[in-house]
Scaffold this motif. Structure first.
Motif, PDB file in Angstrom:
ATOM      1  N   MET A  74     -13.153  30.207  47.548  1.00 49.48           N
ATOM      2  CA  MET A  74     -12.567  31.022  49.292  1.00 49.48           C
ATOM      3  C   MET A  74     -11.650  30.116  49.764  1.00 49.48           C
ATOM      4  N   TRP A  75     -11.735  28.668  49.649  1.00 44.75           N
ATOM      5  CA  TRP A  75     -10.724  27.785  49.943  1.00 44.75           C
ATOM      6  C   TRP A  75      -9.565  27.793  49.225  1.00 44.75           C
ATOM      7  N   VAL A  76      -9.512  28.091  48.117  1.00 45.41           N
ATOM      8  CA  VAL A  76      -8.314  28.154  47.341  1.00 45.41           C
ATOM      9  C   VAL A  76      -7.615  29.303  47.322  1.00 45.41           C
ATOM     10  N   LEU A  77      -8.354  30.424  47.440  1.00 46.53           N
ATOM     11  CA  LEU A  77      -7.601  31.851  47.408  1.00 46.53           C
ATOM     12  C   LEU A  77      -7.494  31.914  48.980  1.00 46.53           C
ATOM     13  N   ARG A  78      -7.634  31.227  49.933  1.00 46.87           N
ATOM     14  CA  ARG A  78      -7.452  31.645  51.446  1.00 46.87           C
ATOM     15  C   ARG A  78      -6.282  32.190  51.707  1.00 46.87           C
ATOM     16  N   ARG A  79      -5.031  31.957  51.118  1.00 45.26           N
ATOM     17  CA  ARG A  79      -3.702  32.461  51.600  1.00 45.26           C
ATOM     18  C   ARG A  79      -3.500  33.303  50.425  1.00 45.26           C
ATOM     19  N   THR A  80      -4.109  33.828  49.377  1.00 46.52           N
ATOM     20  CA  THR A  80      -3.653  34.904  48.449  1.00 46.52           C
ATOM     21  C   THR A  80      -4.077  36.139  49.180  1.00 46.52           C
ATOM     22  N   ASP A  81      -3.180  37.248  48.789  1.00 47.04           N
ATOM     23  CA  ASP A  81      -3.249  38.843  49.217  1.00 47.04           C
ATOM     24  C   ASP A  81      -4.718  39.025  49.109  1.00 47.04           C
ATOM     25  N   PRO A  82      -5.507  39.844  49.955  1.00 52.66           N
ATOM     26  CA  PRO A  82      -6.745  39.939  50.015  1.00 52.66           C
ATOM     27  C   PRO A  82      -7.000  41.019  48.903  1.00 52.66           C
ATOM     28  N   LEU A  83      -6.204  42.270  48.682  1.00 47.94           N
ATOM     29  CA  LEU A  83      -6.552  43.012  47.774  1.00 47.94           C
ATOM     30  C   LEU A  83      -6.475  42.663  46.297  1.00 47.94           C
ATOM     31  N   THR A  84      -5.604  41.493  46.141  1.00 49.39           N
ATOM     32  CA  THR A  84      -5.384  40.887  44.968  1.00 49.39           C
ATOM     33  C   THR A  84      -6.739  40.057  44.640  1.00 49.39           C
ATOM     34  N   THR A  85      -6.969  39.241  45.762  1.00 47.33           N
ATOM     35  CA  THR A  85      -8.288  38.409  45.590  1.00 47.33           C
ATOM     36  C   THR A  85      -9.409  39.356  45.030  1.00 47.33           C
ATOM     37  N   ALA A  86      -9.800  40.491  45.878  1.00 50.27           N
ATOM     38  CA  ALA A  86     -10.611  41.353  45.403  1.00 50.27           C
ATOM     39  C   ALA A  86     -10.704  41.813  44.133  1.00 50.27           C
ATOM     40  N   ILE A  87      -9.596  42.238  43.518  1.00 55.16           N
ATOM     41  CA  ILE A  87      -9.441  42.914  42.287  1.00 55.16           C
ATOM     42  C   ILE A  87      -9.624  41.584  41.256  1.00 55.16           C
ATOM     43  N   GLY A  88      -9.172  40.478  41.513  1.00 53.69           N
ATOM     44  CA  GLY A  88      -9.507  39.273  40.609  1.00 53.69           C
ATOM     45  C   GLY A  88     -10.874  38.888  40.532  1.00 53.69           C
ATOM     46  N   GLY A  89     -11.902  38.948  41.629  1.00 46.66           N
ATOM     47  CA  GLY A  89     -13.124  38.723  41.720  1.00 46.66           C
ATOM     48  C   GLY A  89     -13.903  39.753  41.023  1.00 46.66           C
ATOM     49  N   CYS A  90     -13.644  40.959  40.829  1.00 50.76           N
ATOM     50  CA  CYS A  90     -14.193  42.116  39.998  1.00 50.76           C
ATOM     51  C   CYS A  90     -13.903  41.895  38.689  1.00 50.76           C
ATOM     52  N   THR A  91     -12.742  41.276  38.232  1.00 48.45           N
ATOM     53  CA  THR A  91     -12.580  40.962  36.838  1.00 48.45           C
ATOM     54  C   THR A  91     -13.408  40.112  36.289  1.00 48.45           C
ATOM     55  N   VAL A  92     -13.742  39.217  37.106  1.00 50.11           N
ATOM     56  CA  VAL A  92     -14.632  37.992  36.582  1.00 50.11           C
ATOM     57  C   VAL A  92     -16.084  38.114  36.327  1.00 50.11           C
ATOM     58  N   VAL A  93     -16.421  39.350  36.897  1.00 50.83           N
ATOM     59  CA  VAL A  93     -17.970  39.538  36.858  1.00 50.83           C
ATOM     60  C   VAL A  93     -18.387  39.871  35.370  1.00 50.83           C
ATOM     61  N   LEU A  94     -17.711  40.697  34.599  1.00 55.79           N
ATOM     62  CA  LEU A  94     -18.164  40.838  33.338  1.00 55.79           C
ATOM     63  C   LEU A  94     -18.164  39.652  32.390  1.00 55.79           C
ATOM     64  N   PRO A  95     -16.916  38.491  32.368  1.00 56.25           N
ATOM     65  CA  PRO A  95     -17.292  37.451  31.752  1.00 56.25           C
ATOM     66  C   PRO A  95     -18.417  36.757  32.113  1.00 56.25           C
ATOM     67  N   ALA A  96     -18.783  36.656  33.476  1.00 59.30           N
ATOM     68  CA  ALA A  96     -19.876  36.100  34.080  1.00 59.30           C
ATOM     69  C   ALA A  96     -21.280  36.252  33.699  1.00 59.30           C
ATOM     70  N   ALA A  97     -21.327  37.696  33.451  1.00 60.63           N
ATOM     71  CA  ALA A  97     -22.458  38.267  32.677  1.00 60.63           C
ATOM     72  C   ALA A  97     -22.537  37.967  31.411  1.00 60.63           C
TER      73      ALA A  97
END
Length: 267
Positions: free
Chosen positions: A126-149
Motif C-alpha cells: 500500500m505504501w509503495v503503490l500509494r501514487r499508482t493509478d488505482p485501476l492499474t493497482t487493482a489489476i496488478g493485485g489480481c494477477t498476483v493471486v494465482l502465483p501466490a496460491a
C-alpha cells in the motif's frame, strides 16, 4: 495502511508473547485491555472536530449506501474484493495449521508468522503503490493471486515452509494492491457526505468475504482434511481473481475508449 499494519503488529506481538511471556493467552488480553483504557482516557482530552447537534443516538444507527456514481465500480470490483479478502481469511484462520502440516518440527512461535508476513507485505505494498493509478493497482493485485496460491500449495508438495511464507508474501501484496486500488476507485470521486456510507458497505462486503469462507474452510477440514481443503480454497480464490481480472480489464478498455476518468485526491 492502518488496519493491515495493526494486524501485522498484533500478530508479531502475540508471537513474541507466546515465546517469552508467562500465560500468553491471558497476557495478550490484559495488555489489550490496558491499551484500550489508555486510549479511552486520551479520547476524553481530544478536541472534537465536528459541531454538536441533536440526534446523537440516531447517529449511531448503522447506515450503508452505494451512491449511483460508484455502483458500477463496486459491481466491477466486487469479485476482486471477495477474492483477496477470502484469501486473507485463509491465511489468518488456517495459516498456523498449514505451517504445522508443512513443518511439524517448527517452533510454536512460528505458527503466526504466516499471517504476519501477509499483513506486513500488504502494508508495504500500500505504501509503495500509494501514487499508482488505482485501476492499474487493482489489476496488478489480481494477477498476483494465482502465483501466490501456486507457491503456497507447493509447500504441501515437498517445497516446505519457505514456499508457504513466499505465498503469504505474494498474497499480502495482492491484498494491499487490490484493497488500496478499489478503495481509491470508490472514494476518490465521491462527495464527502457519501464516503462514510460507501466505506461501510465496502467493509461489510470485505469482512463477510474474509469470515464466511474461513468458517466454511474450518468445517471442511474436519471432513476432508487440511491438505484437500487448502487445494480447494486456493483454486476458488484463483478463479475469483481471474474473474475479477477480466472485469477490471474490460473496465479499463471502456475507460480508455471513453476517456480516462479524473479522480480527486482523498483528503
Amino acid at each position: 495502511m492502518a488496519p493491515v499494519a495493526g494486524m501485522a503488529a498484533g500478530v508479531l506481538a502475540s508471537t513474541l508473547l507466546v515465546r517469552f511471556a508467562p500465560s500468553p493467552t491471558v497476557t495478550v488480553h490484559a495488555l489489550l485491555a490496558a491499551l484500550f483504557a489508555a486510549q479511552a482516557i486520551a479520547v476524553t482530552f481530544t478536541t472534537e472536530t465536528a459541531g454538536r447537534r441533536a440526534g446523537a443516538l440516531r447517529s449511531l444507527r448503522p447506515r450503508l449506501g452505494v451512491p449511483p456514481a460508484v455502483r458500477r465500480t463496486l459491481l466491477t470490483t466486487g469479485t476482486a474484493i471477495v477474492a483477496i479478502w477470502a484469501l486473507g481469511g485463509f491465511y489468518s484462520s488456517l495459516g498456523p495449521a498449514l505451517v504445522r502440516l508443512v513443518a511439524p518440527d517448527a517452533p510454536q512461535a512460528t505458527l503466526g508468522t504466516v499471517f504476519f508476513t501477509l499483513s506486513a507485505a500488504a502494508a508495504l505494498t500500500m505504501w509503495v503503490l500509494r501514487r499508482t493509478d488505482p485501476l492499474t493497482t487493482a489489476i496488478g493485485g489480481c494477477t498476483v493471486v494465482l502465483p501466490a496460491a501456486v507457491l503456497t500449495l507447493s509447500g504441501l508438495h515437498g517445497v516446505g515452509l519457505p514456499a508457504v511464507q513466499g505465498g503469504a508474501a505474494l498474497a499480502g501484496a495482492a491484498f494491499g494492491a487490490v484493497s488500496q486500488g478499489v478503495l481509491r476507485m470508490l472514494l476518490a470521486s465521491l462527495d464527502e457526505r457519501d464516503r462514510a456510507a460507501t466505506l461501510a458497505a465496502y467493509y461489510v462486503l470485505s469482512h463477510l468475504s474474509m469470515s464466511l469462507p474461513a468458517v466454511a474452510a474450518g468445517a471442511a477440514t474436519q471432513h476432508y482434511g487440511l491438505r484437500t481443503t487448502s487445494h480447494a480454497y486456493a483454486v476458488i480464490a484463483a478463479l475469483l481473481a481471474a474473474a475479477a481480472l477480466t472485469a477490471l480489464a474490460v473496465s479499463r478498455t471502456r475507460t480508455g475508449a471513453c476517456g480516462s476518468p479524473r479522480h480527486r485526491p482523498l483528503r
